[in-house]
Design a protein around this motif. Structure first.
Motif, PDB file in Angstrom:
ATOM      1  N   PHE A 165       0.949  13.031   0.589  1.00  0.00           N
ATOM      2  CA  PHE A 165       1.152  12.075  -0.316  1.00  0.00           C
ATOM      3  C   PHE A 165       1.912  12.389  -1.561  1.00  0.00           C
ATOM      4  CE2 PHE A 165      -2.001  10.906   2.639  1.00  0.00           C
ATOM      5  CZ  PHE A 165      -1.731   9.766   3.219  1.00  0.00           C
ATOM      6  N   ASN A 166       2.603  11.471  -2.123  1.00  0.00           N
ATOM      7  CA  ASN A 166       2.868  11.704  -3.565  1.00  0.00           C
ATOM      8  C   ASN A 166       1.625  11.533  -4.433  1.00  0.00           C
ATOM      9  OD1 ASN A 166       4.123  10.801  -6.550  1.00  0.00           O
ATOM     10  ND2 ASN A 166       5.781  11.653  -5.329  1.00  0.00           N
ATOM     11  N   VAL A 167       1.499  12.035  -5.703  1.00  0.00           N
ATOM     12  CA  VAL A 167       0.348  12.083  -6.293  1.00  0.00           C
ATOM     13  C   VAL A 167       0.104  10.758  -6.926  1.00  0.00           C
ATOM     14  CG1 VAL A 167       0.093  14.595  -6.806  1.00  0.00           C
ATOM     15  CG2 VAL A 167       1.489  13.230  -8.252  1.00  0.00           C
ATOM     16  N   TYR A 168       1.415   9.915  -7.011  1.00  0.00           N
ATOM     17  CA  TYR A 168       1.220   8.514  -7.809  1.00  0.00           C
ATOM     18  C   TYR A 168       1.337   7.571  -6.752  1.00  0.00           C
ATOM     19  CZ  TYR A 168       2.451  11.128 -12.107  1.00  0.00           C
ATOM     20  OH  TYR A 168       2.317  11.901 -13.160  1.00  0.00           O
ATOM     21  N   GLU A 169       1.189   8.136  -5.576  1.00  0.00           N
ATOM     22  CA  GLU A 169       0.880   6.788  -4.480  1.00  0.00           C
ATOM     23  C   GLU A 169      -0.644   6.129  -4.635  1.00  0.00           C
ATOM     24  OE1 GLU A 169       2.866   6.748  -0.507  1.00  0.00           O
ATOM     25  OE2 GLU A 169       3.013   8.890  -0.825  1.00  0.00           O
ATOM     26  N   LYS A 170      -0.434   5.017  -4.093  1.00  0.00           N
ATOM     27  CA  LYS A 170      -1.801   3.980  -4.568  1.00  0.00           C
ATOM     28  C   LYS A 170      -2.817   4.648  -3.304  1.00  0.00           C
ATOM     29  CE  LYS A 170       0.144   1.857  -7.971  1.00  0.00           C
ATOM     30  NZ  LYS A 170      -0.296   2.277  -9.155  1.00  0.00           N
ATOM     31  N   LEU A 171      -4.167   4.217  -3.377  1.00  0.00           N
ATOM     32  CA  LEU A 171      -4.958   4.728  -2.615  1.00  0.00           C
ATOM     33  C   LEU A 171      -4.890   3.749  -1.215  1.00  0.00           C
ATOM     34  CD1 LEU A 171      -7.597   5.805  -1.618  1.00  0.00           C
ATOM     35  CD2 LEU A 171      -8.891   3.934  -2.715  1.00  0.00           C
ATOM     36  N   ALA A 172      -4.357   2.589  -1.612  1.00  0.00           N
ATOM     37  CA  ALA A 172      -3.974   1.603  -0.361  1.00  0.00           C
ATOM     38  C   ALA A 172      -3.194   2.249   0.663  1.00  0.00           C
ATOM     39  CB  ALA A 172      -3.408   0.233  -0.976  1.00  0.00           C
ATOM     40  N   GLU A 173      -2.089   3.162   0.131  1.00  0.00           N
ATOM     41  CA  GLU A 173      -1.152   3.991   1.239  1.00  0.00           C
ATOM     42  C   GLU A 173      -1.843   4.825   2.041  1.00  0.00           C
ATOM     43  OE1 GLU A 173       2.045   3.391   1.595  1.00  0.00           O
ATOM     44  OE2 GLU A 173       2.018   1.698  -0.286  1.00  0.00           O
TER      45      GLU A 173
ATOM     46  N   TRP B  99      -9.714  -2.129  19.616  1.00  0.00           N
ATOM     47  CA  TRP B  99     -10.688  -2.372  20.875  1.00  0.00           C
ATOM     48  C   TRP B  99      -9.834  -3.985  21.148  1.00  0.00           C
ATOM     49  CZ3 TRP B  99     -12.785   0.651  17.168  1.00  0.00           C
ATOM     50  CH2 TRP B  99     -13.455   1.798  17.711  1.00  0.00           C
ATOM     51  N   GLU B 100      -9.747  -4.162  22.219  1.00  0.00           N
ATOM     52  CA  GLU B 100      -9.007  -5.258  22.658  1.00  0.00           C
ATOM     53  C   GLU B 100      -9.916  -6.658  22.599  1.00  0.00           C
ATOM     54  OE1 GLU B 100      -7.195  -7.460  26.799  1.00  0.00           O
ATOM     55  OE2 GLU B 100      -7.787  -5.466  26.593  1.00  0.00           O
ATOM     56  N   GLY B 101      -9.196  -7.440  21.750  1.00  0.00           N
ATOM     57  CA  GLY B 101     -10.316  -8.704  21.502  1.00  0.00           C
ATOM     58  C   GLY B 101     -11.187  -8.629  20.225  1.00  0.00           C
ATOM     59  N   MET B 102     -10.845  -7.392  19.593  1.00  0.00           N
ATOM     60  CA  MET B 102     -11.610  -7.291  18.203  1.00  0.00           C
ATOM     61  C   MET B 102     -10.758  -7.193  17.214  1.00  0.00           C
ATOM     62  SD  MET B 102     -14.314  -4.312  17.649  1.00  0.00           S
ATOM     63  CE  MET B 102     -15.759  -4.273  16.207  1.00  0.00           C
ATOM     64  N   ASP B 103     -10.914  -7.902  15.995  1.00  0.00           N
ATOM     65  CA  ASP B 103     -10.170  -7.704  14.825  1.00  0.00           C
ATOM     66  C   ASP B 103     -10.227  -6.037  14.464  1.00  0.00           C
ATOM     67  OD1 ASP B 103      -9.529 -10.480  14.927  1.00  0.00           O
ATOM     68  OD2 ASP B 103     -11.438 -10.993  13.668  1.00  0.00           O
ATOM     69  N   LYS B 104      -9.458  -5.992  13.229  1.00  0.00           N
ATOM     70  CA  LYS B 104      -9.559  -4.512  12.658  1.00  0.00           C
ATOM     71  C   LYS B 104     -10.883  -4.186  12.368  1.00  0.00           C
ATOM     72  CE  LYS B 104      -4.990  -4.631  10.922  1.00  0.00           C
ATOM     73  NZ  LYS B 104      -3.907  -4.338   9.602  1.00  0.00           N
ATOM     74  N   ARG B 105     -11.315  -3.269  12.735  1.00  0.00           N
ATOM     75  CA  ARG B 105     -12.784  -2.823  12.704  1.00  0.00           C
ATOM     76  C   ARG B 105     -12.644  -2.177  11.101  1.00  0.00           C
ATOM     77  NH1 ARG B 105     -16.339   1.634  16.044  1.00  0.00           N
ATOM     78  NH2 ARG B 105     -18.456   1.109  14.893  1.00  0.00           N
ATOM     79  N   PRO B 106     -13.531  -2.600  10.105  1.00  0.00           N
ATOM     80  CA  PRO B 106     -13.762  -2.113   8.556  1.00  0.00           C
ATOM     81  C   PRO B 106     -14.395  -0.586   8.806  1.00  0.00           C
ATOM     82  CG  PRO B 106     -15.337  -3.578   9.057  1.00  0.00           C
ATOM     83  CD  PRO B 106     -14.742  -3.692  10.233  1.00  0.00           C
ATOM     84  N   PHE B 107     -13.686   0.114   7.832  1.00  0.00           N
ATOM     85  CA  PHE B 107     -14.128   1.260   7.727  1.00  0.00           C
ATOM     86  C   PHE B 107     -14.457   1.845   6.036  1.00  0.00           C
ATOM     87  CE2 PHE B 107      -9.604   1.776   7.622  1.00  0.00           C
ATOM     88  CZ  PHE B 107      -9.189   2.704   6.671  1.00  0.00           C
ATOM     89  N   VAL B 108     -14.968   2.960   5.883  1.00  0.00           N
ATOM     90  CA  VAL B 108     -14.994   3.379   4.508  1.00  0.00           C
ATOM     91  C   VAL B 108     -14.945   4.902   4.480  1.00  0.00           C
ATOM     92  CG1 VAL B 108     -17.645   3.605   4.502  1.00  0.00           C
ATOM     93  CG2 VAL B 108     -16.718   3.578   2.619  1.00  0.00           C
TER      94      VAL B 108
ATOM     95  N   ILE C 127      -4.696   5.886   7.300  1.00  0.00           N
ATOM     96  CA  ILE C 127      -5.709   6.082   8.026  1.00  0.00           C
ATOM     97  C   ILE C 127      -5.743   5.119   9.072  1.00  0.00           C
ATOM     98  CG2 ILE C 127      -8.309   6.158   8.509  1.00  0.00           C
ATOM     99  CD1 ILE C 127      -8.085   7.468   5.417  1.00  0.00           C
ATOM    100  N   ARG C 128      -5.544   3.906   8.892  1.00  0.00           N
ATOM    101  CA  ARG C 128      -5.492   2.601   9.577  1.00  0.00           C
ATOM    102  C   ARG C 128      -4.722   2.694  10.944  1.00  0.00           C
ATOM    103  NH1 ARG C 128      -9.121  -0.831  11.378  1.00  0.00           N
ATOM    104  NH2 ARG C 128      -9.845  -1.386   9.155  1.00  0.00           N
TER     105      ARG C 128
END
Length: 467
Positions: free
Chosen positions: A379-387, A399-408, A392-393
């Motif tokens: 990554f570029n050092v000025y890229e946001k954490l969102a990137e 999983w089929e039939g399941m919304d995006k599973r949250p992670f940390v 990772i996402r």
């Protein structure tokens, strides 16, 4: 008394000899200078006048040559001895002078040598550029920094390789669409953004003058040797191509002195309604166009801990500085710590850490999953954490039939980062994830009963390598 009388007679004889010698020399000098005749005093005007008149009146008569007095043997011997003494003295002086000159020259050379040696000892040693380090590919975190350019092709290349390929691509496109390609060239091929802005502003002003005053001849002429063209257009690739694309032609025109000068001239028939619309479209294109951009390739790798522990070295491309500059910076940092280790405060340490992080241009982030598999991206050092979280996402199992599973993910300092958190807008530099960092992954929501736990997509796991 008899002895004394004899001595006096000898002295008289010697004196008469000396007198005869000098009298002879005096007569010789008079003959040479033509000054024989009665003498006179310089202050005696009458005598001088009479002598001159007498001399002038008798100038026509012949003079008897003055008989040369024969030099005696004793005089000749005395003269020879005097000449010998003079010659010896002259040679001694010359030898003395030569030896003194040699001594001075030698002393000067020795002083100059001593000064040069002292200056060389006082001067700091020249820092020789160290040879480029031999890089072991098996120990590098990444093999290099690569980019993609979807607008041109699917290749993943280094920045230098893309610069060459983009230039080739644009010059090829000139054959098909000259005007818009020239606009892209202006924005993409010149790295100095200030020059690009000056070029765009001047071209827009020129086109606007042509649109508003199509009959004014001075607006249809551009002198190639003018300051405006030379300073703001000549060095920007694409500027000349755009002028030729809208109808300007190269011509030679005689000035008032009859000297031929090169101009770009727009024929009057090119400023009809269609021509003016074309110029208006180019003004808009110059304002709205953007340079062809490159996308940093993540260089995604999936590895086991064994391989990850081997790959610890950073490539030179990850730094903003050259290796020599970085080495000097590290030396200065070490010296500063040694000098002020006791007095360093927390604020001073944080400031120093921030200064060091600014030497990096890219960051390598590793994500460790509970099954010890590591996912790595660049990554570029000025890229946001969102990137980073989005990267990772994209690699996570769904999983089929399941919304995006949250992670940390948890940082080495214990800070927890997640999607939707306030840290998403912070860049990697601010989060101190530079130049490398390991984030520990965890699901923040359990699976339904009966579902099998998993982390990465099967196609991502297929990249897994292990030494």
């Amino acid at each position: 008394m008899a002895g004394g009388g004899k001595k006096n007679k000898d002295d008289e004889k010697l004196g008469s000899k000396i007198q005869r010698f000098f009298k002879g020399k005096k007569n010789e000098a008079k003959v040479k200078l033509g000054m024989t005749g009665p003498g006179y005093r310089l202050g005696d005007a009458a005598t001088s006048s009479s002598t001159r008149s007498s001399s002038s009146s008798s100038s026509g008569t012949s003079r008897e040559p003055v008989k040369r007095v024969e030099t005696s043997q004793e005089a000749r011997q005395a003269g020879a001895a005097a000449l010998a003494r003079m010659g010896k003295k002259g040679s001694d002086d010359a030898a003395f002078g030569t030896s003194m000159a040699a001594i001075r020259a030698q002393a000067r050379r020795e002083l100059e040598a001593e000064k040069a040696a002292a200056a060389a000892a006082a001067a700091p040693p020249k820092e020789e550029s160290p040879p480029p380090p031999v890089q072991d590919p098996e120990r590098m975190l990444i093999s290099g920094i690569y980019f993609a350019c979807p607008m041109i092709g699917p290749e993943v290349l280094t920045k230098k390789e893309w610069d060459i390929k983009i230039r080739e691509f644009l010059y090829e496109q000139l054959e098909h669409e000259r005007s818009l390609t020239a606009v892209l060239m202006i924005h993409s091929l010149t790295k100095n953004r200030e020059k690009v802005e000056q070029c765009v502003a001047l071209l827009q002003r020129m086109f606007d003058n042509l649109i508003q005053n199509p009959d004014v001849e001075k607006y249809r002429r551009i002198k190639l040797d003018s300051n405006a063209f030379r300073d703001k257009l000549k060095d920007v690739e694409g500027a000349l191509e755009l002028l030729l694309a809208v109808g300007f032609e190269e011509q030679e025109i005689a000035n008032d002195a009859g000297v031929m000068e090169k101009y770009l001239v727009l024929p009057a028939d090119r400023l009809g309604e269609d021509g003016r619309e074309h110029l208006m479209a180019m003004c808009d294109a110059l304002s709205e166009a953007e340079p062809i951009t490159l996308q940093l390739d993540r260089g995604m790798q999936v590895m086991q801990p064994v391989e990850a522990s081997r790959r610890t070295e950073l490539p030179p491309e990850i730094y903003r500085l050259t290796p020599q500059e970085l080495k000097r910076l590290q030396q200065a940092k070490t010296e500063a710590i040694e000098r002020g280790q006791i007095l360093r405060t927390k604020a001073m340490r944080e400031k120093e850490e921030a200064r060091e992080m600014k030497t990096y241009k890219y960051a390598v982030i590793r994500v460790r999953f509970p099954n010890n598999v590591l996912l790595q991206g660049t990554f570029n050092v000025y890229e946001k954490l969102a990137e980073v979280l989005a990267f990772i996402r994209e690699q996570l199992h769904s999983w089929e039939g399941m919304d995006k599973r949250p992670f940390v993910v948890t940082t080495p300092t214990g800070e927890k980062l997640s999607e939707g958190g306030q840290e998403e807008t912070m860049n990697l530099m601010d989060l101190k994830l530079v130049p490398t960092a390991i984030l520990n992954f965890a699901w923040s929501k359990p699976l339904p009963a009966g579902a099998e736990e998993s982390y990465l997509k099967p196609e991502v796991l297929s990249l897994l390598s292990q030494l």
